[in-house]
Design an enzyme around this catalytic site. Structure first.
Site, short mmCIF file in Angstrom:
data_model
loop_
_atom_site.label_atom_id
_atom_site.label_comp_id
_atom_site.label_asym_id
_atom_site.label_seq_id
_atom_site.Cartn_x
_atom_site.Cartn_y
_atom_site.Cartn_z
N ASP A 65 48.76 36.18 26.15
CA ASP A 65 49.29 35.99 27.50
C ASP A 65 48.24 35.32 28.39
OD1 ASP A 65 50.83 36.25 29.81
OD2 ASP A 65 50.32 38.38 30.09
N ASP A 92 59.07 37.06 35.00
CA ASP A 92 57.65 36.85 35.27
C ASP A 92 57.39 35.34 35.23
OD1 ASP A 92 54.91 36.71 35.15
OD2 ASP A 92 54.69 38.10 33.45
N HIS A 119 58.69 36.67 39.82
CA HIS A 119 57.43 36.93 40.53
C HIS A 119 56.37 35.90 40.22
CE1 HIS A 119 55.25 38.99 37.19
NE2 HIS A 119 56.33 39.68 36.96
N GLU A 121 52.20 35.18 40.82
CA GLU A 121 50.97 35.95 41.06
C GLU A 121 49.87 35.07 41.66
OE1 GLU A 121 51.05 36.93 36.99
OE2 GLU A 121 49.31 35.70 36.46
N ARG A 164 53.09 38.78 43.52
CA ARG A 164 52.22 39.75 42.86
C ARG A 164 50.78 39.50 43.29
NH1 ARG A 164 51.50 40.29 36.24
NH2 ARG A 164 49.25 39.95 36.22
N ASN A 216 53.98 48.52 38.27
CA ASN A 216 53.98 48.07 36.87
C ASN A 216 53.47 49.21 35.99
OD1 ASN A 216 53.65 46.79 34.42
ND2 ASN A 216 52.03 45.41 35.10
C1 MIC Z 1 53.60 42.52 33.68
C2 MIC Z 1 52.91 41.51 32.84
O1 MIC Z 1 52.54 40.43 33.67
C3 MIC Z 1 53.87 40.93 31.79
O2 MIC Z 1 53.69 39.75 31.46
O3 MIC Z 1 54.68 41.68 31.28
C4 MIC Z 1 51.67 42.06 32.09
C5 MIC Z 1 51.97 43.28 31.24
C6 MIC Z 1 50.92 43.63 30.20
O4 MIC Z 1 50.22 42.72 29.69
O5 MIC Z 1 50.83 44.80 29.84
C7 MIC Z 1 50.57 42.31 33.10
O6 MIC Z 1 50.49 43.41 33.66
O7 MIC Z 1 49.77 41.37 33.36
MG MG Z 2 52.77 38.58 32.95
#
Ligand code: MIC
Ligand code: MG
Length: 305
Positions: A65, A92, A119, A121, A164, A216
């Protein structure tokens, strides 16, 4: 055939339902769906919304991610999920996939994809999971430009734009509160307070910010796993469980694959699987007879149930 191939309510109906939930005194519970079928389950079990996680869309493609997925990939997956559920779907949108002008385009694409909300960020690019160390945020003014661009790009005024802030873990809670106020002033409908740790952090945020707030509850992160009733009593308006269903499914898949590799059969695992009949029920298989009465003209024998 209403609701068979796609959800019956319109995108606007779902956006209004999300807004009504956020304005109510009940917390809106929004588990993540790692695929459209999971969204059906989330609806059937009685939640109020469906979440499409950036981390899950990336993990599904076997990617970390870190901002590698494209707007097209996220919008495609989000549309597939949003279209099968009567519930509002929140997606997201990471940092908006570029500068404020790109964030504006992101809003139009996700709006066309039938999402109820998205959302954005305030992290720098490349972004990272909000629960990891070493992330960085852009200056408040830049994040405000992102939000303003997003709000201006929205054509359906009911589309929920959530801002966010990742600042709590970097600049401290007071700075994050300041940012949240600036984002709400810029037109954000909802504030996602990323990576707060304890219930008292959530209480502090609630007391200081006059806008709907989202918590979250991701596992193995920085936040205590606070139950929905407690978050509701603190005054939070929404809660996401972004990666939970993927973690559950992957855990079960890994265990099952290891068992087959060891024993050469899955026959001891049958009572830990979703049965064929339950899958068909979730798919509303029988109702496809509305189109063609030859589709569901078989019976399941005992072993198939
Ligand atoms: C909410 C989040 O942005 C997501 O992509 O689901 C993540 C979740 C995670 O990696 O546990 C985040 O909190 O950045
Ligand atoms: Mg995310």
């Amino acid at each position: 055939m209403s609701g068979l191939l796609a959800a019956a309510p319109s995108a606007n109906d779902k956006r209004r339902a999300l807004r009504a939930g956020l304005a109510s005194d009940r917390i809106v519970r929004i588990p993540g769906a790692f695929n459209p079928l999971t969204a059906k389950l989330i609806q059937e079990i009685g939640f109020e919304g469906v979440y499409v996680s950036g981390a899950v869309v990336a993990a599904d493609l076997a990617l970390p991610d870190i901002g590698l997925t494209t707007l097209t990939e996220v919008a495609t997956r989000a549309q597939q999920i949003a279209r099968v559920t009567d519930l509002p779907t929140l997606v997201d949108a990471d940092t908006g996939f570029g500068e404020p002008m790109s964030a504006a385009r992101t809003v139009t694409v996700l709006e066309d994809a039938g999402l109820a909300g998205l959302h954005l960020e305030d992290q720098v690019n490349p972004k990272r999971c909000g629960h990891l160390d070493g992330k960085a945020v852009v200056p408040t003014e830049e994040a405000v430009r992102r939000i303003r661009a997003a709000v201006a790009a929205r054509r359906d005024p009911d589309l929920v734009i959530c801002a966010r802030t990742d600042a709590a873990g970097i600049e401290g809670i007071d700075a994050a509160i300041g940012r949240a106020r600036a984002y709400a002033d810029a037109g954000a409908d909802l504030i996602f307070t990323e990576a707060l740790c304890t219930p008292s952090d959530f209480e502090r945020f609630r007391a200081a910010v006059d806008a709907p707030l989202l918590a979250n509850m991701t596992e193995f992160g920085k936040s205590d796993l606070i139950d929905a009733q407690t978050l509701e009593s603190i005054g939070y308006n929404a809660v996401i469980y972004p990666v939970t269903t993927l973690r559950l499914a992957m855990f079960a898949a890994e265990e099952g694959l290891r068992a087959i590799a060891t024993t050469g059969t899955q026959k001891d695992l049958l009572d830990r699987m979703q049965h064929r009949s339950r899958l068909y029920e979730l798919l509303q298989y029988e109702r496809y007879n509305d189109f063609d009465s030859g589709i569901f003209n078989f019976t399941l024998s005992r072993s198939q149930r």
